[in-house]
Design a protein around this motif. Structure first.
Motif, PDB file in Angstrom:
ATOM      1  N   GLN A 105       1.003  -1.020  -0.128  1.00 19.50           N
ATOM      2  CA  GLN A 105       0.365   0.064  -0.026  1.00 19.50           C
ATOM      3  C   GLN A 105       0.770   1.431  -0.135  1.00 19.50           C
ATOM      4  OE1 GLN A 105      -3.641  -0.347   3.268  1.00 19.50           O
ATOM      5  NE2 GLN A 105      -3.448   2.353   2.694  1.00 19.50           N
ATOM      6  N   TYR A 106       2.375   0.781   0.826  1.00 18.05           N
ATOM      7  CA  TYR A 106       2.811   2.415   1.185  1.00 18.05           C
ATOM      8  C   TYR A 106       4.211   2.046   0.303  1.00 18.05           C
ATOM      9  CZ  TYR A 106      -0.132   3.599   4.380  1.00 18.05           C
ATOM     10  OH  TYR A 106      -1.730   4.072   5.401  1.00 18.05           O
TER      11      TYR A 106
ATOM     12  N   ASP B 167       9.016  11.898   0.370  1.00 16.48           N
ATOM     13  CA  ASP B 167       8.648  12.296   0.410  1.00 16.48           C
ATOM     14  C   ASP B 167       6.748  12.500   0.838  1.00 16.48           C
ATOM     15  OD1 ASP B 167      10.682  14.517   0.715  1.00 16.48           O
ATOM     16  OD2 ASP B 167      10.266  14.497  -1.682  1.00 16.48           O
ATOM     17  N   ASP B 168       6.865  11.062   0.673  1.00 15.18           N
ATOM     18  CA  ASP B 168       5.285  11.013   1.414  1.00 15.18           C
ATOM     19  C   ASP B 168       5.171  11.043   3.317  1.00 15.18           C
ATOM     20  OD1 ASP B 168       2.546  10.168   1.879  1.00 15.18           O
ATOM     21  OD2 ASP B 168       3.117   8.374  -0.079  1.00 15.18           O
ATOM     22  N   ILE B 169       4.226  12.455   3.884  1.00 15.81           N
ATOM     23  CA  ILE B 169       4.496  11.990   4.894  1.00 15.81           C
ATOM     24  C   ILE B 169       3.561  11.430   5.865  1.00 15.81           C
ATOM     25  CG2 ILE B 169       4.240  14.080   6.777  1.00 15.81           C
ATOM     26  CD1 ILE B 169       6.751  14.471   4.939  1.00 15.81           C
ATOM     27  N   GLN B 170       2.523  11.199   4.766  1.00 16.05           N
ATOM     28  CA  GLN B 170       1.641  10.570   5.173  1.00 16.05           C
ATOM     29  C   GLN B 170       1.776   9.001   5.518  1.00 16.05           C
ATOM     30  OE1 GLN B 170      -2.182  10.646   2.815  1.00 16.05           O
ATOM     31  NE2 GLN B 170      -3.036   8.870   4.349  1.00 16.05           N
ATOM     32  N   ALA B 171       2.370   8.774   4.571  1.00 12.76           N
ATOM     33  CA  ALA B 171       3.020   7.475   4.474  1.00 12.76           C
ATOM     34  C   ALA B 171       4.224   6.839   5.735  1.00 12.76           C
ATOM     35  CB  ALA B 171       3.505   7.284   3.236  1.00 12.76           C
TER      36      ALA B 171
ATOM     37  N   ASN C 294       4.513   8.824   8.268  1.00 13.15           N
ATOM     38  CA  ASN C 294       3.783   8.847   9.387  1.00 13.15           C
ATOM     39  C   ASN C 294       3.183   7.900  10.008  1.00 13.15           C
ATOM     40  OD1 ASN C 294       4.741  11.364  10.103  1.00 13.15           O
ATOM     41  ND2 ASN C 294       2.326  12.413   9.182  1.00 13.15           N
ATOM     42  N   PHE C 295       2.333   6.421   9.059  1.00 12.40           N
ATOM     43  CA  PHE C 295       2.114   5.280   9.231  1.00 12.40           C
ATOM     44  C   PHE C 295       2.806   4.302   9.747  1.00 12.40           C
ATOM     45  CE2 PHE C 295      -0.096   1.538   8.258  1.00 12.40           C
ATOM     46  CZ  PHE C 295      -0.843   1.346   8.759  1.00 12.40           C
ATOM     47  N   LEU C 296       3.896   4.886   8.745  1.00 11.69           N
ATOM     48  CA  LEU C 296       5.194   3.584   9.353  1.00 11.69           C
ATOM     49  C   LEU C 296       5.774   3.661   9.854  1.00 11.69           C
ATOM     50  CD1 LEU C 296       6.380   3.786   5.134  1.00 11.69           C
ATOM     51  CD2 LEU C 296       5.164   1.568   6.575  1.00 11.69           C
ATOM     52  N   GLN C 297       5.314   5.158  10.302  1.00  7.80           N
ATOM     53  CA  GLN C 297       6.526   5.092  12.426  1.00  7.80           C
ATOM     54  C   GLN C 297       5.963   4.515  12.970  1.00  7.80           C
ATOM     55  OE1 GLN C 297       7.757   9.258  11.617  1.00  7.80           O
ATOM     56  NE2 GLN C 297       9.250   8.759  11.851  1.00  7.80           N
ATOM     57  N   LYS C 298       4.207   4.556  13.438  1.00  8.00           N
ATOM     58  CA  LYS C 298       3.422   4.113  14.075  1.00  8.00           C
ATOM     59  C   LYS C 298       3.394   2.989  13.549  1.00  8.00           C
ATOM     60  CE  LYS C 298       0.310   8.152  13.868  1.00  8.00           C
ATOM     61  NZ  LYS C 298      -1.297   8.014  12.895  1.00  8.00           N
TER      62      LYS C 298
END
Length: 601
Positions: A87-88, A108-112, A114-118
């Motif tokens: 997905q990412y 540069d995909d900030i949304q991706a 943030n999710f991957l860091q979680k």
């Protein structure tokens, strides 16, 4: 990953590989074609995907990693679930202490991020990689075809017998649909040209044709046959209730971001219905002539013929010898906005953007003859007829070549010289053949040695004697002439690359007096070639140019032997000798050449 046009232009300037004029021309092409600058840079082969990504990585100060999918530890890869990884567009490729190394296509995909860091924790070291390298890493989530099919078939107990096939068995998410998808996916990833699904008395065999040879991949329960065939027929828009007559169809699938067309043929046999699917990569760019294996006088004669304003170029060889690929490359090289290219094919194998391609349909009356007759009213510059099968088609093609068109077509003959008498046999007048045919290309495909594991060896006196006898070297100028020809082949780029971990070919394998080395596959192969020792195929060719001497022989009704002898005297290399030079260059083996050519010349 999408790089803004302004940043792509900046990267081109920083690379110092391009002049201001080249960049301006690209910008103008961008306006005309309305395509992103990034796509134009890649499609024009100005930079490779890896080179452009490296420049981008340096600009945004994110380290570039060249992922080697085979070397990634499976346990480390699975730290990120497959669904999220796909997905990412991200993959964990290494771990050092508490730090996880993550490769992304677009960091540069900030949304991706943030999710991957979680998901993985904040202690991440982000790298950038190319889309193709990342796809290779994501493919490692899957096991081999046997284990994957076993999982799917285990959940397939509801199909009790092959005759009992209902709508639920054929749904998109059904086990049968998953089985078909897996069979196709593994065929694509293995580099297969064809997939065979063959019924036997007690089971169903799945075989892949890879580099010209069939390899058995798996055996499936016999009860799956009906559902498998019906699923493939649905995809191909064929009649699922017709089991007694052969059918032909076509459908498209996307695998790892690339689009593939599958040409489907069903055939009733003793044990049921057999299905063969030909895999055609629609994302493939036309190879240049050197990549195909043309060099020396053959390359010169071919290039001279295809730039003529009119005439006929014929390609001959058996089914599966690469004729369509050669014509695809030739037509792609001629495909410019100021020419009208029209084709009649059966079937249309390669899609050429900008060309007008017509599919033969005998039921509707669209035969090669009728199609060619219609094309001549469409103001074409260049015509391609898929195959000359009869005298009427041959006569129309010759007339088209006489009236200012450049005509390409194929014939089924064993060598180049036999092609000309074949046209005579179809009723074409000798003087018309002599005045229209420019060149005849005969070809075969041989397996290419894997550059990562090929080995070299020094032939002894007995081997050299056998080579002289088998290839009739003495009749063709001996080893001294072979040495000169090998030098020409090296200059033209045949085997010039010294990349790969196997024996290098950056120097000649012969001298004026002897052959110092030959090449062979590693007995156990390597990961790169799936332990076969071979990877891919290359063409061997003979290109007969219709010279004044050949024309005189045609008009006088000379034999095939005389035509070939005259052509060889004028400098034509037979397929066998062309293959011999490529064996010296480390492209293939002596055994491969002898496998696809006759012993006698």
């Amino acid at each position: 990953m999408r790089i803004p046009d302004s940043l792509v232009e900046k990267l081109l300037h920083h690379s110092e590989q391009f002049s201001a004029e080249q960049i301006t021309a690209l910008r103008e092409q961008e306006v005309i074609e309305k395509k992103p600058l990034q796509d134009l840079v890649l499609s024009n082969n100005l930079l490779s995907e890896k080179e452009l990504t490296k420049l981008y990585a340096a600009e945004i100060e994110v380290p570039f990693v060249e992922l080697n999918a085979k070397e990634i530890n499976h346990d480390i890869l699975k730290l990120l679930p497959e669904r999220i990884a796909r997905q990412y567009n991200a993959a964990v490729f290494a771990v050092e202490g508490e730090t996880k190394f993550l490769a992304m296509e677009d960091p540069d995909d900030i949304q991706a991020l943030n999710f991957l860091q979680k998901q993985l924790g904040t202690n991440l070291k982000i790298h950038i990689t190319t889309a193709s390298l990342l796809r290779g890493a994501l493919d490692q989530y899957r096991g081999n075809i046997s284990s994957e099919l076993t999982k799917v078939i285990a959940s397939n107990e509801e199909v009790e017998a092959e005759e009992e096939v209902d709508e639920n068995d054929l749904a998109e998410d059904s086990p049968v649909a998953q089985t078909v998808n897996l069979i196709i996916e593994y065929g694509v990833k293995a580099g297969a040209s064809d997939i065979h699904i063959e019924p036997r008395e007690d089971f169903v065999v799945v075989r892949y044709r890879i580099d010209g040879l069939l390899r058995e991949a798996n055996k499936l329960p016999r009860k799956l046959l009906g559902a498998l065939v019906s699923r493939i027929k649905i995809l191909s828009n064929l009649k699922i209730d017709e089991h007694r007559a052969p059918q032909d169809g076509r459908f498209k699938v996307e695998v790892s971001g690339l689009m593939y067309a599958l040409r489907v043929s069903t055939l009733p046999i003793l044990d049921g219905e057999k299905v063969v699917m030909r895999i055609l990569n629609e994302s493939t760019k036309a190879a240049d002539f050197t990549d195909l294996g043309f060099w020396g006088t053959a390359l010169i004669h071919l290039k001279d013929a295809i730039v003529q304003p009119h005439g006929m170029v014929l390609v001959t060889g058996p089914t599966g010898s690469g004729k369509s690929t050669t014509l695809f490359s030739v037509l792609s090289s001629l495909n410019t906005p100021n020419v009208n290219i029209s084709t009649v094919e059966d079937p249309v194998e390669y899609h050429i953007v900008g060309a007008n391609q017509t599919q033969v349909n005998a039921i509707a009356g669209m035969t090669f003859t009728n199609g060619l007759r219609a094309l001549l009213r469409q103001d074409p510059n260049i015509i391609m007829v898929g195959e000359i099968r009869d005298g009427e088609t041959a006569d129309l093609a010759v007339q088209a070549a006489l009236t200012g068109h450049l005509v390409f077509s194929t014939l089924h003959t064993n060598n180049a010289a036999t092609c000309l008498p074949r046209l005579l046999d179809m009723g074409v007048e000798p003087f018309l053949i002599a005045s229209t045919v420019r060149v005849v290309v005969a070809q075969r495909l041989v397996r290419r040695l894997c550059v990562d594991c090929r080995e070299q060896y020094a032939p002894d006196a007995a081997v050299l004697k056998q080579l002289d006898k088998t290839f009739r070297l003495s009749r063709h100028g001996g080893i001294a002439t072979m040495h000169q020809l090998e030098g020409v082949a090296l200059e033209d780029g045949i085997g010039r690359s010294s990349t790969g971990k196997g024996a290098t070919t950056d120097s000649l394998s012969s001298t004026s007096s002897t052959i110092s080395r030959l090449f062979k596959p590693h007995t156990e192969g390597c990961e790169a070639c799936n332990h076969t020792g071979f990877k891919g195929r290359i063409g061997i060719y003979e290109v007969l140019s219709n010279s004044t001497g050949i024309q005189s022989l045609i008009v006088s009704g000379s034999t095939t032997e005389n035509l070939e002898k005259t052509a060889i005297t004028e400098g034509m290399l037979t397929m066998q000798l062309d293959g011999f030079i490529k064996a010296l260059r480390g492209q293939t083996t002596i055994e491969e050449i002898l496998r696809v050519t006759s012993q006698e010349q």
